[in-house]
Design a protein around this motif. Structure first.
Motif, PDB file in Angstrom:
ATOM      1  N   UNK A   3       0.672  -1.219  -0.133  1.00  0.00           N
ATOM      2  CA  UNK A   3       0.068   0.087   0.040  1.00  0.00           C
ATOM      3  C   UNK A   3       0.849   1.296  -0.103  1.00  0.00           C
ATOM      4  N   UNK A   4       0.281   2.271  -0.565  1.00  0.00           N
ATOM      5  CA  UNK A   4       1.081   3.511  -0.485  1.00  0.00           C
ATOM      6  C   UNK A   4       1.332   4.023   1.059  1.00  0.00           C
ATOM      7  N   UNK A   5       2.378   4.615   1.418  1.00  0.00           N
ATOM      8  CA  UNK A   5       2.584   5.022   2.735  1.00  0.00           C
ATOM      9  C   UNK A   5       1.785   6.306   2.909  1.00  0.00           C
ATOM     10  N   UNK A   6       1.558   7.096   1.956  1.00  0.00           N
ATOM     11  CA  UNK A   6       0.974   8.488   2.098  1.00  0.00           C
ATOM     12  C   UNK A   6      -0.640   8.195   2.088  1.00  0.00           C
ATOM     13  N   UNK A   7      -1.179   7.660   1.260  1.00  0.00           N
ATOM     14  CA  UNK A   7      -2.905   7.402   1.332  1.00  0.00           C
ATOM     15  C   UNK A   7      -3.314   6.161   1.533  1.00  0.00           C
ATOM     16  N   UNK A   8      -2.574   5.100   1.713  1.00  0.00           N
ATOM     17  CA  UNK A   8      -2.901   3.777   1.958  1.00  0.00           C
ATOM     18  C   UNK A   8      -3.588   3.232   0.912  1.00  0.00           C
ATOM     19  N   UNK A  15       4.172   0.021  -8.160  1.00  0.00           N
ATOM     20  CA  UNK A  15       4.614   1.259  -8.871  1.00  0.00           C
ATOM     21  C   UNK A  15       5.546   2.273  -7.683  1.00  0.00           C
ATOM     22  N   UNK A  16       6.574   2.881  -8.042  1.00  0.00           N
ATOM     23  CA  UNK A  16       7.403   3.826  -7.450  1.00  0.00           C
ATOM     24  C   UNK A  16       6.487   5.080  -6.791  1.00  0.00           C
ATOM     25  N   UNK A  17       5.683   5.524  -7.589  1.00  0.00           N
ATOM     26  CA  UNK A  17       4.880   6.536  -7.252  1.00  0.00           C
ATOM     27  C   UNK A  17       3.514   6.229  -7.432  1.00  0.00           C
ATOM     28  N   UNK A  18       2.708   6.785  -6.494  1.00  0.00           N
ATOM     29  CA  UNK A  18       1.259   6.315  -6.013  1.00  0.00           C
ATOM     30  C   UNK A  18       0.504   6.867  -7.276  1.00  0.00           C
ATOM     31  N   UNK A  19      -0.329   6.203  -7.764  1.00  0.00           N
ATOM     32  CA  UNK A  19      -1.140   6.544  -8.882  1.00  0.00           C
ATOM     33  C   UNK A  19      -2.316   7.420  -8.369  1.00  0.00           C
ATOM     34  N   UNK A  20      -2.674   7.415  -7.029  1.00  0.00           N
ATOM     35  CA  UNK A  20      -3.843   8.110  -6.498  1.00  0.00           C
ATOM     36  C   UNK A  20      -3.152   9.618  -6.216  1.00  0.00           C
ATOM     37  N   UNK A  21      -2.394   9.471  -5.110  1.00  0.00           N
ATOM     38  CA  UNK A  21      -1.924  10.848  -4.406  1.00  0.00           C
ATOM     39  C   UNK A  21      -0.567  11.366  -5.145  1.00  0.00           C
ATOM     40  N   UNK A  22       0.270  10.638  -5.934  1.00  0.00           N
ATOM     41  CA  UNK A  22       1.616  11.158  -6.673  1.00  0.00           C
ATOM     42  C   UNK A  22       2.600  11.030  -5.965  1.00  0.00           C
ATOM     43  N   UNK A  23       2.563  10.680  -4.661  1.00  0.00           N
ATOM     44  CA  UNK A  23       3.700  10.774  -3.686  1.00  0.00           C
ATOM     45  C   UNK A  23       4.675   9.328  -4.057  1.00  0.00           C
ATOM     46  N   UNK A  24       5.472   8.992  -3.112  1.00  0.00           N
ATOM     47  CA  UNK A  24       6.408   7.895  -3.227  1.00  0.00           C
ATOM     48  C   UNK A  24       5.501   6.828  -2.609  1.00  0.00           C
ATOM     49  N   UNK A  25       5.555   5.841  -3.009  1.00  0.00           N
ATOM     50  CA  UNK A  25       4.959   4.524  -2.561  1.00  0.00           C
ATOM     51  C   UNK A  25       5.237   4.178  -0.995  1.00  0.00           C
ATOM     52  N   UNK A  26       6.861   4.026  -0.980  1.00  0.00           N
ATOM     53  CA  UNK A  26       7.289   3.397  -0.157  1.00  0.00           C
ATOM     54  C   UNK A  26       8.740   4.325   0.460  1.00  0.00           C
ATOM     55  N   UNK A  27       9.117   4.084   1.690  1.00  0.00           N
ATOM     56  CA  UNK A  27      10.381   4.721   2.137  1.00  0.00           C
ATOM     57  C   UNK A  27      11.420   4.031   1.315  1.00  0.00           C
ATOM     58  N   UNK A  28      12.591   4.920   1.058  1.00  0.00           N
ATOM     59  CA  UNK A  28      13.597   4.341   0.578  1.00  0.00           C
ATOM     60  C   UNK A  28      14.594   3.167   1.201  1.00  0.00           C
ATOM     61  N   UNK A  29      14.872   2.069   0.655  1.00  0.00           N
ATOM     62  CA  UNK A  29      15.546   1.113   1.355  1.00  0.00           C
ATOM     63  C   UNK A  29      16.983   1.320   1.418  1.00  0.00           C
ATOM     64  N   UNK A  30      17.416   2.188   0.642  1.00  0.00           N
ATOM     65  CA  UNK A  30      18.813   2.704   0.783  1.00  0.00           C
ATOM     66  C   UNK A  30      19.046   3.930   1.200  1.00  0.00           C
ATOM     67  N   UNK A  31      19.834   4.329   2.121  1.00  0.00           N
ATOM     68  CA  UNK A  31      20.306   5.596   2.592  1.00  0.00           C
ATOM     69  C   UNK A  31      21.583   5.937   2.508  1.00  0.00           C
TER      70      UNK A  31
END
Length: 67
Positions: A3-8, A15-31
């Motif tokens: 699920x999208x971390x912003x809008x669930x 998808x990398x970007x959410x098709x509903x809200x346009x935000x990133x769907x998950x937190x980055x796994x590499x920092x």
């Protein structure tokens, strides 16, 4: 299901970007912190400098000619 971390909203296709809200769907796994803790991140023998394209071409030509 992911699920999208912003809008669930469901993200079944991953998808990398959410098709509903346009935000990133998950937190980055590499920092950056993960990189700095790795062995290559601790190297101190790497030197960075600026050079022009002409200087770089001359240097590379000299290296090729000396082989």
């Amino acid at each position: 299901m992911k699920k999208c971390e912003n809008c669930n909203e469901p993200n079944p296709d991953g998808w990398f970007y959410c098709r509903e809200c346009g935000g990133k769907t998950s937190k980055p796994s590499f920092t950056t912190n993960m990189y700095m803790r790795s062995e290559i991140g601790k190297r101190t023998d790497i030197e960075f400098s600026t050079t022009t394209i002409d200087e770089d071409i001359k240097q590379r030509n000299n290296q090729l000619q000396s082989r």
